[in-house]
Motif scaffolding. Structure first.
Motif, PDB file in Angstrom:
ATOM      1  N   PHE A  43       0.774  -1.300  -0.150  1.00  0.00           N
ATOM      2  CA  PHE A  43       0.096  -0.103  -0.090  1.00  0.00           C
ATOM      3  C   PHE A  43       0.817   1.060   0.040  1.00  0.00           C
ATOM      4  O   PHE A  43       2.183   1.180   0.102  1.00  0.00           O
ATOM      5  N   PRO A  50      -4.336  -0.869   3.883  1.00  0.00           N
ATOM      6  CA  PRO A  50      -4.831   0.174   3.121  1.00  0.00           C
ATOM      7  C   PRO A  50      -5.298   1.382   4.107  1.00  0.00           C
ATOM      8  O   PRO A  50      -6.112   1.069   5.021  1.00  0.00           O
ATOM      9  N   ASP A  54      -5.184   5.476  -0.030  1.00  0.00           N
ATOM     10  CA  ASP A  54      -5.157   4.293  -0.847  1.00  0.00           C
ATOM     11  C   ASP A  54      -6.748   4.311  -1.523  1.00  0.00           C
ATOM     12  O   ASP A  54      -6.757   4.252  -2.723  1.00  0.00           O
ATOM     13  N   LEU A  55      -7.749   4.166  -0.374  1.00  0.00           N
ATOM     14  CA  LEU A  55      -8.859   4.180  -1.019  1.00  0.00           C
ATOM     15  C   LEU A  55      -9.233   5.577  -1.701  1.00  0.00           C
ATOM     16  O   LEU A  55      -9.968   5.405  -2.969  1.00  0.00           O
ATOM     17  N   VAL A  58      -7.035   5.086  -5.267  1.00  0.00           N
ATOM     18  CA  VAL A  58      -7.600   3.964  -6.245  1.00  0.00           C
ATOM     19  C   VAL A  58      -9.028   4.283  -6.949  1.00  0.00           C
ATOM     20  O   VAL A  58      -9.271   4.131  -8.017  1.00  0.00           O
ATOM     21  N   TRP A  85      -0.613  -2.757  -6.999  1.00  0.00           N
ATOM     22  CA  TRP A  85      -1.376  -1.979  -5.869  1.00  0.00           C
ATOM     23  C   TRP A  85      -2.827  -2.010  -5.763  1.00  0.00           C
ATOM     24  O   TRP A  85      -3.491  -2.195  -4.807  1.00  0.00           O
ATOM     25  N   VAL A  89      -5.556  -3.281  -3.194  1.00  0.00           N
ATOM     26  CA  VAL A  89      -6.650  -2.587  -2.594  1.00  0.00           C
ATOM     27  C   VAL A  89      -8.070  -2.865  -2.843  1.00  0.00           C
ATOM     28  O   VAL A  89      -8.805  -3.412  -1.810  1.00  0.00           O
ATOM     29  N   THR A  93     -10.244  -4.826   0.401  1.00  0.00           N
ATOM     30  CA  THR A  93     -11.571  -4.082   0.620  1.00  0.00           C
ATOM     31  C   THR A  93     -12.813  -4.752   0.143  1.00  0.00           C
ATOM     32  O   THR A  93     -13.876  -4.429   0.121  1.00  0.00           O
TER      33      THR A  93
END
Length: 134
Positions: A43, A50, A54-55, A58, A85, A89, A93
């Motif tokens: 991450f 994450p 990251d969220l 992405v 990556w 993620v 998730t």
């Protein structure tokens, strides 16, 4: 905007704006790989989990889906670290990642359908048209 949304919405596009946006995108993807994904971490900045960063990032990159698979792959294909990556993620998730991007994929399908219909309507048919009896 000028590659996908403007044509979809019937707005004028600017080839110069497209070139500038593509240049900025490629520079940004390079920076993500060389700075934010430097090293072998899963991450951003070497985090084992994450983060909100990251969220958020992405989700921004996922918007390339609207451009279609060929264009998305043209931008992301050379960025293996980013692809890995993004997959990390997604896996970390899941199933929430898929739920959060469901609308994006619905819009992509509609845009591709509209583009296909437009292309089909603009291509001359080789079949004879049958006049309606109505």
């Amino acid at each position: 905007m000028h590659t996908a949304l403007a044509p979809f919405l019937g707005l004028r596009t600017s080839p110069e704006a497209v070139k500038q946006a593509e240049k900025l995108l490629m520079q940004s993807l390079g920076t993500i790989e060389s700075v934010w994904l430097n090293g072998g971490a899963k991450f951003l900045l070497g985090s084992p989990q994450p983060s909100i960063a990251d969220l958020s990032l992405v989700c921004e990159i996922m918007q390339l889906e609207i451009l279609g698979d060929d264009v998305r792959d043209r931008f992301l294909g050379a960025h293996e670290k980013i692809l890995i990556w993004m997959d990390n993620v997604k896996r970390a998730t899941s199933p929430h990642f898929e739920e959060a991007h469901e609308l994006l994929f619905q819009v992509k399908a509609r845009m591709l359908s509209k583009a296909a219909a437009t292309n089909q309507a603009s291509e001359p048919s080789t079949k004879h048209k049958i006049a309606s009896k109505l």
